[in-house]
Design a protein around this motif. Structure first.
Motif, PDB file in Angstrom:
ATOM      1  N   ALA A 171     -57.583 -56.244  96.482  1.00  0.00           N
ATOM      2  CA  ALA A 171     -58.797 -55.810  95.791  1.00  0.00           C
ATOM      3  C   ALA A 171     -59.091 -54.338  96.066  1.00  0.00           C
ATOM      4  O   ALA A 171     -59.401 -53.567  95.145  1.00  0.00           O
ATOM      5  CB  ALA A 171     -59.974 -56.679  96.221  1.00  0.00           C
ATOM      6  N   ASP A 172     -58.983 -53.919  97.310  1.00  0.00           N
ATOM      7  CA  ASP A 172     -59.294 -52.535  97.674  1.00  0.00           C
ATOM      8  C   ASP A 172     -58.306 -51.545  97.057  1.00  0.00           C
ATOM      9  O   ASP A 172     -58.688 -50.456  96.632  1.00  0.00           O
ATOM     10  CB  ASP A 172     -59.297 -52.382  99.195  1.00  0.00           C
ATOM     11  CG  ASP A 172     -60.454 -53.110  99.860  1.00  0.00           C
ATOM     12  OD1 ASP A 172     -61.421 -53.461  99.159  1.00  0.00           O
ATOM     13  OD2 ASP A 172     -60.373 -53.340 101.085  1.00  0.00           O
ATOM     14  N   TYR A 176     -55.145 -70.513  93.190  1.00  0.00           N
ATOM     15  CA  TYR A 176     -55.921 -70.680  94.417  1.00  0.00           C
ATOM     16  C   TYR A 176     -56.205 -69.347  95.104  1.00  0.00           C
ATOM     17  O   TYR A 176     -57.093 -69.261  95.946  1.00  0.00           O
ATOM     18  CB  TYR A 176     -55.170 -71.612  95.370  1.00  0.00           C
ATOM     19  CG  TYR A 176     -56.024 -72.212  96.461  1.00  0.00           C
ATOM     20  CD1 TYR A 176     -56.849 -73.311  96.212  1.00  0.00           C
ATOM     21  CD2 TYR A 176     -56.013 -71.696  97.746  1.00  0.00           C
ATOM     22  CE1 TYR A 176     -57.626 -73.864  97.215  1.00  0.00           C
ATOM     23  CE2 TYR A 176     -56.789 -72.235  98.760  1.00  0.00           C
ATOM     24  CZ  TYR A 176     -57.594 -73.316  98.483  1.00  0.00           C
ATOM     25  OH  TYR A 176     -58.376 -73.860  99.477  1.00  0.00           O
ATOM     26  N   THR A 177     -55.463 -68.319  94.741  1.00  0.00           N
ATOM     27  CA  THR A 177     -55.634 -67.021  95.395  1.00  0.00           C
ATOM     28  C   THR A 177     -56.048 -65.968  94.378  1.00  0.00           C
ATOM     29  O   THR A 177     -56.455 -66.298  93.240  1.00  0.00           O
ATOM     30  CB  THR A 177     -54.347 -66.609  96.132  1.00  0.00           C
ATOM     31  OG1 THR A 177     -54.589 -65.443  96.913  1.00  0.00           O
ATOM     32  CG2 THR A 177     -53.203 -66.361  95.164  1.00  0.00           C
ATOM     33  N   SER A 178     -55.968 -64.716  94.756  1.00  0.00           N
ATOM     34  CA  SER A 178     -56.307 -63.617  93.862  1.00  0.00           C
ATOM     35  C   SER A 178     -55.598 -63.772  92.523  1.00  0.00           C
ATOM     36  O   SER A 178     -54.365 -63.904  92.473  1.00  0.00           O
ATOM     37  CB  SER A 178     -55.897 -62.287  94.508  1.00  0.00           C
ATOM     38  OG  SER A 178     -55.963 -61.236  93.571  1.00  0.00           O
ATOM     39  N   LEU A 179     -56.351 -63.744  91.446  1.00  0.00           N
ATOM     40  CA  LEU A 179     -55.757 -63.958  90.126  1.00  0.00           C
ATOM     41  C   LEU A 179     -54.827 -62.822  89.719  1.00  0.00           C
ATOM     42  O   LEU A 179     -54.030 -62.978  88.801  1.00  0.00           O
ATOM     43  CB  LEU A 179     -56.855 -64.148  89.084  1.00  0.00           C
ATOM     44  CG  LEU A 179     -57.735 -65.380  89.270  1.00  0.00           C
ATOM     45  CD1 LEU A 179     -58.711 -65.533  88.102  1.00  0.00           C
ATOM     46  CD2 LEU A 179     -56.891 -66.650  89.403  1.00  0.00           C
ATOM     47  N   GLU A 235     -59.284 -57.129  90.310  1.00  0.00           N
ATOM     48  CA  GLU A 235     -58.616 -55.923  90.806  1.00  0.00           C
ATOM     49  C   GLU A 235     -57.168 -56.250  91.163  1.00  0.00           C
ATOM     50  O   GLU A 235     -56.880 -57.272  91.751  1.00  0.00           O
ATOM     51  CB  GLU A 235     -59.330 -55.383  92.048  1.00  0.00           C
ATOM     52  CG  GLU A 235     -60.737 -54.881  91.800  1.00  0.00           C
ATOM     53  CD  GLU A 235     -61.791 -55.920  92.089  1.00  0.00           C
ATOM     54  OE1 GLU A 235     -61.446 -57.120  92.165  1.00  0.00           O
ATOM     55  OE2 GLU A 235     -62.969 -55.544  92.232  1.00  0.00           O
ATOM     56  N   GLY A 236     -56.282 -55.369  90.791  1.00  0.00           N
ATOM     57  CA  GLY A 236     -54.857 -55.589  91.003  1.00  0.00           C
ATOM     58  C   GLY A 236     -54.160 -56.109  89.773  1.00  0.00           C
ATOM     59  O   GLY A 236     -52.930 -56.061  89.677  1.00  0.00           O
ATOM     60  N   ALA A 296     -64.925 -64.379  99.754  1.00  0.00           N
ATOM     61  CA  ALA A 296     -64.039 -64.868  98.699  1.00  0.00           C
ATOM     62  C   ALA A 296     -64.792 -65.310  97.451  1.00  0.00           C
ATOM     63  O   ALA A 296     -64.373 -65.026  96.329  1.00  0.00           O
ATOM     64  CB  ALA A 296     -63.186 -66.020  99.233  1.00  0.00           C
ATOM     65  N   VAL A 297     -65.908 -66.004  97.621  1.00  0.00           N
ATOM     66  CA  VAL A 297     -66.587 -66.544  96.435  1.00  0.00           C
ATOM     67  C   VAL A 297     -67.237 -65.440  95.598  1.00  0.00           C
ATOM     68  O   VAL A 297     -67.438 -65.625  94.386  1.00  0.00           O
ATOM     69  CB  VAL A 297     -67.623 -67.629  96.811  1.00  0.00           C
ATOM     70  CG1 VAL A 297     -66.928 -68.823  97.464  1.00  0.00           C
ATOM     71  CG2 VAL A 297     -68.731 -67.081  97.699  1.00  0.00           C
ATOM     72  N   GLU A 298     -67.563 -64.308  96.217  1.00  0.00           N
ATOM     73  CA  GLU A 298     -68.087 -63.187  95.435  1.00  0.00           C
ATOM     74  C   GLU A 298     -67.013 -62.666  94.494  1.00  0.00           C
ATOM     75  O   GLU A 298     -67.267 -62.393  93.313  1.00  0.00           O
ATOM     76  CB  GLU A 298     -68.574 -62.080  96.376  1.00  0.00           C
ATOM     77  CG  GLU A 298     -69.239 -60.904  95.666  1.00  0.00           C
ATOM     78  CD  GLU A 298     -68.264 -59.851  95.170  1.00  0.00           C
ATOM     79  OE1 GLU A 298     -68.626 -59.105  94.244  1.00  0.00           O
ATOM     80  OE2 GLU A 298     -67.144 -59.781  95.714  1.00  0.00           O
ATOM     81  N   ARG A 299     -65.789 -62.531  95.004  1.00  0.00           N
ATOM     82  CA  ARG A 299     -64.675 -62.095  94.155  1.00  0.00           C
ATOM     83  C   ARG A 299     -64.370 -63.126  93.085  1.00  0.00           C
ATOM     84  O   ARG A 299     -64.149 -62.786  91.909  1.00  0.00           O
ATOM     85  CB  ARG A 299     -63.425 -61.849  95.012  1.00  0.00           C
ATOM     86  CG  ARG A 299     -62.259 -61.259  94.220  1.00  0.00           C
ATOM     87  CD  ARG A 299     -60.953 -61.287  94.985  1.00  0.00           C
ATOM     88  NE  ARG A 299     -60.460 -62.650  95.158  1.00  0.00           N
ATOM     89  CZ  ARG A 299     -60.464 -63.310  96.296  1.00  0.00           C
ATOM     90  NH1 ARG A 299     -60.924 -62.746  97.392  1.00  0.00           N
ATOM     91  NH2 ARG A 299     -59.997 -64.552  96.361  1.00  0.00           N
TER      92      ARG A 299
END
Length: 406
Positions: free
Chosen positions: A50-51, A96-99, A224-225, A368-371
């Protein structure tokens, strides 16, 4: 499984005789290996993704090594060869992880790669599919424009025949993986729509072709990403070999078929992301205290968690049934839209409840839930908005009733 293909003299039909290429035991191994990768390698680095607004190079390489750039590409062309019923199981794991991780190789397997798998000529497949499956080539699906998104009929990018070549002119926007793409699968209008068809063709355009320009990467609310950008085609000349399927009027059918298939995949990703939001909420409720007691002892919190769990389970059952209907060809129109509508809307509700369960912490960056709350919002928009899905479902059912009652 047999899938629709072009009917022109230069086209081919995709058939996988004797059932799926991947056995249940092989699928279990693929799922277990991918889940271990997600849980131990990706989740600990979600904040880094994300960063930095990118997938680190070592995770990209690891994804290639696992075959994730080609999980839905037939084994004949170097992929894992999952059918859609198997693919949705994998999509739940990836969701389950960063989309952004799934997005990195999603177009290779889905809306871009499947155009070639299902509609390409033998020569087109030979030229591109093995490199797509390995991740050597990133394929990007260039359909959306300012006036054409969920409904491709409004397409304004033009393709004009010039001898044996085609000249493509137009702009595309919100194109996933455009900044890293090696190949654009470009939809363009080659004649006005009439009673014989919409007049849309689809072409394979290398990213380094003269006249192709990719704009700066978009700044988005979330995900992000996951890289998107505008793409400009300024009198781009391609040969006749670039026309997918060797048939000009194939584009609209290809777009609608591939988008429908992709909707089931997105529904499965939504289930995976909703499961993550649920798990984060249950863990938070068990350890967060109010007045010296875990908030999970509060019946109102338990009720929220119960509703979240019920929605996730319903979505999982629905998406797997829709995938089964796609594979056995009993429903390739209404079920994909039902699955995408329910599961993406469900994810939005679950993500909202997850923030509520977390309280103020759920509104903080780095949680995590904010993202998830931000990332989830996009899933109701791309590959057909919720409103478009409702039109497909309602209109399709009425059409079926008219046919049955006539």
């Amino acid at each position: 499984m047999t899938t629709s293909s072009a009917s022109g003299p230069n086209s081919s039909t995709q058939t996988t005789p004797g059932g799926p290429e991947v056995s249940p035991e092989e699928l279990d191994e693929i799922l277990a290996t991918t889940e271990e990768f997600v849980r131990t390698k990706v989740i600990p680095r979600e904040q880094e993704i994300a960063d930095g607004d990118e997938i680190p190079a070592d995770l990209r390489q690891a994804s290639k090594d696992l075959g994730l750039f080609g999980f839905a590409i037939p084994q004949e062309w170097g992929g894992l060869g999952l059918d859609l019923a198997q693919e949705v199981r994998l999509a739940e794991v990836l969701g389950y992880t960063s989309l952004a991780l799934r997005s990195m190789f999603g177009t290779n397997n889905g809306i871009a790669g499947q155009v070639l798998v299902q509609f390409g000529t033998d020569e087109q497949k030979k030229t591109w599919l093995e490199r797509i499956a390995s991740g050597e080539v990133v394929a990007s699906f260039a359909l959306t424009e300012s006036g054409a998104g969920s409904n491709p009929a409004g397409l304004r990018t033009k393709a004009v025949a010039d001898g044996d070549d085609w000249i493509i002119t137009g702009d595309k926007r919100y194109i996933t993986n455009a900044p890293t793409a090696d190949l654009f699968v470009v939809f363009a209008r080659y004649r006005p729509a009439d009673e014989s068809g919409p007049g849309i063709a689809v072409f394979l355009v290398p990213a380094d072709a003269d006249g192709v320009t990719v704009g700066p990467k978009d700044k988005k609310m979330g995900q992000e990403g996951s890289l998107t950008a505008e793409v400009y085609f300024d009198s781009v000349r391609v040969s006749a070999a670039a026309l997918v399927g060797g048939e000009a009027d194939l584009g609209y059918r290809a777009a609608m078929t591939i988008l429908a298939r992709g909707r089931i995949h997105i529904a499965a990703v939504s289930v995976g992301q909703a499961q993550r939001a649920l798990d984060e909420s249950v863990d938070s409720a068990a350890i967060s205290t109010q007045g010296g007691k875990p908030i999970g002892d509060n019946q109102l919190i338990q009720g929220m968690i119960a509703d979240m769990a019920t929605q996730v389970m319903a979505g999982r059952a629905l998406v797997r049934e829709a995938a089964r209907a796609w594979v056995d060809e009993t429903d390739r129109r209404i079920s994909p839209s039902v699955a995408k509508l329910f599961c993406t809307e469900m994810l939005g509700k679950v993500a909202d409840s997850a923030v509520q369960v977390h309280g103020g912490a759920g509104y903080m960056r780095g949680v995590a839930v904010e993202r998830i709350y931000r990332d989830a919002r996009l899933l109701r928009l791309y590959e057909g908005t919720s409103e478009i899905q409702r039109l497909i479902i309602g209109g399709g059912l009425v059409k079926q009733a008219k046919k049955r009652l006539s």
